[in-house]
Design a protein around this motif. Structure first.
Motif, mmCIF file in Angstrom:
data_model
loop_
_atom_site.group_PDB
_atom_site.id
_atom_site.type_symbol
_atom_site.label_atom_id
_atom_site.label_comp_id
_atom_site.label_asym_id
_atom_site.label_seq_id
_atom_site.Cartn_x
_atom_site.Cartn_y
_atom_site.Cartn_z
ATOM 1 N N GLY A 5 0.051 -2.788 8.171
ATOM 2 C CA GLY A 5 -0.754 -4.030 8.269
ATOM 3 C C GLY A 5 -0.159 -5.211 8.564
ATOM 4 N N THR B 199 -5.066 1.405 6.902
ATOM 5 C CA THR B 199 -4.570 -0.031 7.344
ATOM 6 C C THR B 199 -5.821 -0.808 8.295
ATOM 7 N N ALA C 76 0.691 1.422 3.993
ATOM 8 C CA ALA C 76 -0.376 0.795 4.790
ATOM 9 C C ALA C 76 -0.427 -0.773 4.877
ATOM 10 N N MET D 71 -4.447 -6.892 1.633
ATOM 11 C CA MET D 71 -3.350 -6.032 1.469
ATOM 12 C C MET D 71 -2.541 -6.067 0.318
ATOM 13 N N VAL E 248 -2.053 -0.163 15.549
ATOM 14 C CA VAL E 248 -2.177 1.071 14.858
ATOM 15 C C VAL E 248 -2.475 2.552 15.434
#
Length: 767
Positions: free
Chosen positions: A274, A527, A270, A539, A301
């Protein structure tokens, strides 16, 4: 990061030939010996193991495939699936509904980890690097990921290209510009914009993308590959911990380990996705005039999820591989374009100096914690610790892929290739982008670009591309390359997640398609949640936090793998003593007469011919040996192993050694390709069959076809004598091995060698 799975057809063909190993080495058609097969009592080496204890002998280890696999077809691990899903969904909802609170909480946790556990991350990665190097440089480095006779299914160039494909990701593009610029302006030590800062700026990014991450990949990859291909266990973290935890890896403890690995992988993927959408959003905005922002990022995404579902439901594995290869070519084209349209001489000079400085300063950087710097913990949390956590989170993911493509490789070549070839490719990419950015800042004095690269790394990366001739072409090529990195990462990530949440007996198989779709959707949700909570910074925080439990798995894998390597060492020492004590052949193939040797050079028998020789010569010879063993008071089990592939029952004998490892001698049919050279040979068929001898260490590598009955009897006794030599070495060892634990029996208690082959009477065929 991204990776692809190899095509299954070639893998199965090679596996069919290579998996003719012993029961203890992943011989798929032949399960381990069972107590009911011959009606005898199975003996254990050393002492009898309690059902929940970890294995301490090779006989225990050979039970791994049975104890780890309840079913012969893939099944979903519902407990792992549910727990991991709850953790990820809870985090995602928290981040989306309360983004400010989530960001502040994670910032506080990361600050605590950086201040109090930074040393732990640094020490863990250092130990992992040392461990994989020790494995590669030790004598056990010759051990193969598979039976002793297995060989690689991919050529060296293809294999190295796949290694590169496994580790290069869109995140590298993101940090290849902002990393060097930040370290030049605000280095962890000393003054910014100084000569020292200039020399170290690119090297720090090379360090973060260097051997540390690939050592983690190599550790988990070689461990999972070793137990899968050499012992016939599933390709999973559970199997890698079987020598340490035993049958318990199939229960709640194993589920907990799988859940940790799965959650860490989801957060790692993820985070990469991202970073990818943040970077690609700028490119799509420049090319198509789209509005930058969270809406475009979420749209990217969604596109990745749709393409992942399409690839999963259509089963276009060849299409995925084609995209991966296109990715490599597009990345190479982008690098060459930058090199030859930019400051070529400067970039090449800087590349050589960067690599040299990296090598010289590697030990110091590896153990650097900046304990004496006022803001050392903050810098470590933002850079080194984040990258170490990133590699830890990605370790199980990339490790599975490395294991899938490395069957038949030795541990030494696996480790050396993993920490050199892809790392050099990483260095080339980081150095070209990083030094191009530094040239613009230092030589051209472009401070506006420097500020942009620090404040908005994604915009800074594309701003650098705009400075090259034919900027729109380069921007389009770079965006295509980044998009391919992004898509393959999403697709292969969903595939590996489905494997981690399933029980899969065969390494060439994958989890259910619906499970891939599920993980693609859940990863996309996570994400989006982290993008809403704060973007790339959030993140980084999440990766650093959720990678912490994965460090425990790394230590457990090292303990487990070092335990089983003691077994390999004991076998190697036994073979050394065998060469000193063998009476006839020195442990090599039986001696043939010159006529037999000449006949063997032109003989490529069919399966029918080999089966007839097996019945007429081999079985009677083994029956004679068994009869004499029994006459002298040995406890011998004799039987046939059904080979579903060839349809021919293969003779086997096993001599019980009481408290020691049993002697195992089996003759198996092995299919081999007919060579393209030689005189008087027929090419009516492309394959022929061999009669190879298998012990518990795999194939002896020689063919019994054409030998006399007496020569086969001699070979059985030579192998038995070698087994006694091996047990003597294990018994005399100062440290107990996993194969034969130290027990209070002197070597004189070992069974004596029976009469020589000349004294064995002909007692007729097997019965």
């Amino acid at each position: 990061m991204w990776m692809t799975m190899p095509e299954d057809d070639q893998h199965r063909d090679d596996q069919h030939r290579d998996e003719q190993g012993s029961a203890g080495h992943g011989r798929a058609p032949h399960p381990p010996l069972e107590r009911s097969r011959f009606g005898g009592t199975e003996r254990e080496s050393g002492r009898r193991r309690h059902e929940d204890e970890a294995p301490f002998s090779r006989s225990d280890m050979s039970k791994g495939p049975t104890e780890l696999m309840e079913h012969r077809e893939p099944r979903v691990h519902w407990r792992v699936l549910i727990i991991a899903s709850v953790v990820i969904l809870a985090f995602s909802l928290w981040a989306m509904l309360m983004p400010q609170q989530a960001n502040a909480t994670m910032l506080a946790v990361v600050g605590w980890i950086s201040t109090n556990l930074g040393w732990y991350y640094v020490l863990t990665v250092t130990i992992v690097i040392g461990f994989v190097l020790w494995v590669a440089l030790s004598k056990e480095g010759k051990v193969r990921l598979g039976p002793d006779h297995s060989r690689p299914q991919y050529g060296l160039f293809t294999w190295v290209a796949m290694l590169f494909a496994a580790g290069v990701g869109i995140d590298m593009l993101f940090y290849s510009v902002t990393g060097p610029v930040v370290q030049y302006l605000d280095p962890p030590t000393g003054e910014g914009q100084s000569m020292a800062a200039t020399q170290d700026a690119v090297v720090w990014t090379m360090f973060h993308y260097g051997i540390a991450g690939w050592s983690m990949y190599a550790l988990l990859g070689m461990a999972m590959g070793y137990f899968s291909y050499r012992w016939g266990m599933p390709l999973s973290i559970r199997a890698a911990l079987y020598p340490l935890l035993g049958k318990r890896v199939r229960g709640p403890l194993g589920d907990s380990i799988s859940t940790i690995a799965l959650v860490g992988t989801v957060f790692g993927v993820a985070t990469s996705m991202g970073i990818g959408v943040v970077l690609l959003g700028v490119g799509f905005s420049m090319i198509f005039g789209l509005t930058q922002g969270i809406a475009l990022q979420i749209g990217l995404v969604v596109v990745a999820v749709v393409l992942t579902i399409a690839a999963t439901t259509s089963g276009v594995d060849k299409g995925i591989r084609w995209i991966s290869e296109l990715n490599l070519w597009s990345a190479a084209a982008m690098m060459l374009y930058i090199l030859f349209t930019g400051q070529t001489a400067y970039l090449l000079n800087a590349l050589v100096e960067n690599i040299g400085r990296f090598i010289v300063t590697l030990p110091e950087r590896t153990l650097q914690t900046f304990a004496y710097e006022p803001d050392g913990a903050e810098w470590m949390g933002s850079w080194t610790l984040f990258f170490w956590a990133f590699w830890l989170a990605w370790g199980p993911f990339v490790g599975v892929f490395l294991a899938r493509i490395s069957r038949g490789r030795t541990l030494r070549e696996f480790v050396i290739a993993a920490i050199t070839a892809p790392v050099l490719c990483d260095f080339f990419m980081v150095s070209l982008f990083g030094n191009s950015a530094l040239y613009e800042v230092i030589v051209n004095g472009n401070t506006a670009f420097a500020e942009l690269a620090v404040e908005s790394p994604e915009a800074g990366w594309y701003a650098l591309l705009e400075m090259f001739p034919g900027a729109m072409f380069l921007i389009g090529l770079a965006t295509l390359s980044g998009l391919l990195f992004y898509l393959t990462s999403a697709n292969s990530g969903a595939m590996v997640m489905s494997n981690f949440s399933s029980s899969i007996p065969e390494p060439s198989q994958d989890g259910p398609k619906w499970l891939r779709i599920y993980w693609a959707l859940l990863t996309a949700l996570l994400t989006i949640a982290m993008l809403l909570a704060g973007g790339v910074t959030t993140m980084e925080y999440a990766t650093l936090i959720f990678a912490l439990p994965v460090t425990v798995i790394a230590y457990l894998v090292m303990l487990s793998f070092s335990k089983v390597l003691r077994m390999e060492r004991a076998e190697r020492e036994g073979r050394v003593l065998q060469r000193r004590t063998m009476a006839t052949t020195g442990g090599k193939a039986p001696e043939r007469s010159w006529k037999q040797r000449l006949e063997r050079m032109r003989s490529f028998p069919s399966k029918r011919q080999v089966a007839q020789f097996l019945d007429r010569v081999v079985r009677p010879a083994m029956a004679d040996v068994v009869a004499e063993f029994r006459a002298q008071g040995y406890e011998v089990e004799q039987g046939r192993m059904a080979n579903a592939t060839t349809g021919v029952d293969e003779p086997l004998l096993r001599v019980s050694m009481e408290e020691f490892r049993d002697f195992h001698y089996q003759v198996a049919l092995v299919e081999a390709p007919v060579p393209m050279f030689g005189g008087r040979m027929s090419r009516e068929t492309d394959v022929y069959y061999r009669l190879e001898v298998f012990t518990q260490t795999g194939s002896g590598g020689y063919d019994l076809m054409g030998l006399t009955k007496q020569q086969i009897i001699d070979d059985v006794l030579d192998r038995y004598e070698a087994h006694l030599a091996f047990l003597t070495v294990s018994e005399e060892s100062d440290v107990a091995s996993v194969l034969t634990p130290r027990i209070p029996h002197p070597p004189s208690t070992l069974p004596a060698l029976p009469k020589t082959a000349d004294d064995i009477e002909d007692l007729g065929p097997e019965r």
